[in-house]
Write an enzyme that holds these catalytic residues in place. Structure first.
Site, short mmCIF file in Angstrom:
data_model
loop_
_atom_site.label_atom_id
_atom_site.label_comp_id
_atom_site.label_asym_id
_atom_site.label_seq_id
_atom_site.Cartn_x
_atom_site.Cartn_y
_atom_site.Cartn_z
CB VAL A 1 31.49 64.59 72.36
CG1 VAL A 1 30.34 65.12 71.52
CG2 VAL A 1 32.67 64.22 71.46
NE ARG B 1 20.25 50.61 65.88
CZ ARG B 1 20.70 51.01 67.04
NH1 ARG B 1 22.01 51.17 67.23
NH2 ARG B 1 19.88 51.26 68.02
CD GLU C 1 24.18 52.62 69.92
OE1 GLU C 1 23.52 51.61 69.62
OE2 GLU C 1 23.76 53.51 70.68
#
Ligand SMILES: *[C@@H]1O[C@H](CO)[C@@H](O)[C@H](O)[C@H]1NC(C)=O
Ligand SMILES: *[C@@H]1O[C@H](CO)[C@@H](O)[C@H](O)[C@H]1NC(C)=O
Ligand SMILES: *[C@@H]1O[C@H](CO)[C@@H](O)[C@H](O)[C@H]1NC(C)=O
Length: 442
Positions: free
Chosen positions: A143, A269, A334
């Site tokens: 990527v 998160r 993550e």
């Protein structure tokens, strides 16, 4: 100074004089410039040591990435940690900073018009180096969004003809960059661009989507790849393809990646809904708990997973639900992979029991030096100080980092950047190429 990056045509001329001819004729490759030409068999273990050495020397003459000019830093000394050589490397770097002329986008578009020339000029290894490697193809999801020279050097370092490479170029990259990547990939049957490129917004779901789009394309290829590794544009391998294959075989079907119990800060998160436009922001909306019966874990974006893992995530309904659920969380790269890798039904995963906690240093996917863990090892630091520069608290490696990172078990390291330390990158290239051909350190 590095002839091949600055004056490619002269370098090519020199190379031509060697009368390169790696000819693939009905599966037999001849290293023809030698008085006693070699076939691919001559590189193997069935032949006498003198013959093998003669043929490997011949191959190295063609494919070495060693500098051909006097006064170049001695990479052999740098990778052994010789402080004088490292000091010279760092000085040379400081001196040439900003003066390097790396191959640019137009150069690549230009040079790749003749693919045969491109591969010779850039010294690609176009034959499998061993039967073991040929029988163990690897898939890469790459990527990237900028720095064409760094991308092409990474591709060259991990390239082997039996592997398969998907390159995801960010939708927001420039047209020239996309054209150059398209031109490079078009020179290889086993390197292609992702069919569905997305615009990647930092710390958002799109980063995962880019890998997932590549995974989907890679599953459609008829290369029977065994493991998948993903890279970004600043990664570089620490191991040769042969070493990577050996490591993957010993994993015996298991995946390897960072996966640890989350801190309270990390939990936030996925406790809140995040909104994404050209950047990501937290909202006050609380999210429902994750739709899985096992705990959440955190790690990073870098994974080493078996092919069954990749197949599974596209067809298992619970994983599909979980993927939908993480899409509005912060930096799902993550925690998505790290959590999947601790779910008992997922191929290659490990139990969610505490005994399987794996830090980034103990996992094999990526060697990263964080600024807050460096220092004196004798005083408890995780690694010696960075000799390059820090970017977002991560070390961009300098020549003085190589001897230590090359002793680690990780397959790749992050970050390298020729604009921070080209000597570090250059010595890595030479080290890996030498090891690929002779199986020994440079
Ligand atoms: C680099 O250093 C090694 C010793 O580590 C030495 O054998 C070699 O000749 C040196 N190479 C050059 C080009 O000076
Ligand atoms: C493209 O290639 C031609 C012929 O080799 C060369 O003259 C020209 O400078 C190249 N242009 C660029 C932008 O690389
Ligand atoms: C690369 O492009 C630059 C101009 O952008 C040109 O001066 C140089 O000759 C080119 N090199 C090659 C190898 O095409």
């Amino acid at each position: 100074m590095f002839q091949c990056d600055i004056k490619p045509f002269r370098c090519f001329h020199f190379y031509r004089i060697l009368l390169l001819a790696l000819l693939a004729l009905s599966g037999t490759i001849y290293i023809k410039h030698l008085s006693n030409p070699c076939t691919i068999k001559d590189l193997g273990y069935e032949v006498s040591n003198t013959r093998k050495q003669y043929c490997r020397n011949g191959l190295y003459d063609l494919l070495s990435l060693r500098p051909r000019k006097k006064g170049e830093p001695n990479c052999s000394k740098i990778i052994k940690g010789d402080s004088d050589a490292i000091k010279r490397g760092l000085q040379m770097n400081a001196f040439t900073k900003g003066k390097y002329v790396h191959l640019n986008e137009q150069n690549y578009t230009n040079i790749t018009q003749d693919c045969h020339y491109f591969k010779e000029f850039r010294k690609y290894i176009t034959i499998p180096m061993s039967k073991e490697e040929e029988d163990f193809p690897i898939a890469y999801s790459m990527v990237i969004h900028e720095k064409i020279n760094m991308f092409e050097r990474l591709l060259r370092a991990i390239y082997a003809p039996q592997n398969i490479y998907c390159v995801h170029v960010d939708e927001k990259s420039t047209e020239q960059f996309k054209a150059a990547v398209r031109a490079i990939t078009s020179c290889f049957d086993n390197v292609f661009m992702a069919s569905k490129p997305v615009q990647v917004v930092y710390a958002s779901w799109s980063r995962v989507q880019a890998d997932i789009n590549c995974m989907e394309d890679l599953l459609k290829s008829n290369v029977p790849w065994r493991y998948l590794l993903n890279t970004c544009g600043t990664d570089f391998p620490l191991k040769t393809n042969a070493e990577i294959v050996r490591t993957l075989r010993t994993l015996n079907g298991k995946n390897t990646m960072e996966s640890e119990r989350p801190s309270a800060g990390k939990r936030r998160r996925w406790e809140y809904h995040y909104e994404v436009d050209d950047h990501i922001s937290e909202t006050e909306t609380k999210k429902l708990p994750p739709p899985i019966n096992t705990p959440m874990f955190t790690g990073n974006a870098y994974i080493v997973v078996c092919s069954d893992f990749v197949k599974y995530i596209f067809k298992d309904p619970q994983v599909q639900q979980f993927i939908d659920w993480v899409k509005d969380t912060y930096s799902p790269d993550e925690h998505l992979w790290a959590t999947l890798n601790r779910m008992p039904d997922v191929p290659g995963s490990s139990p969610y029991n505490d005994k399987y906690e794996l830090s980034d240093m103990n996992a094999m996917a990526r060697m990263v030096k964080w600024s807050y863990s460096e220092g004196e090892i004798l005083k408890g630091a995780a690694y010696p100080p960075c000799t390059g520069a820090y970017r977002r608290s991560i070390c961009v490696y300098g020549a003085g980092d190589l001897s230590w990172i090359l002793k680690q078990h990780h397959l790749l390291a992050n970050k390298f950047d020729p604009e921070v330390d080209n000597i570090a990158l250059f010595c890595m290239e030479e080290y890996l190429r030498h090891k690929t051909i002779f199986n020994t350190d440079v």
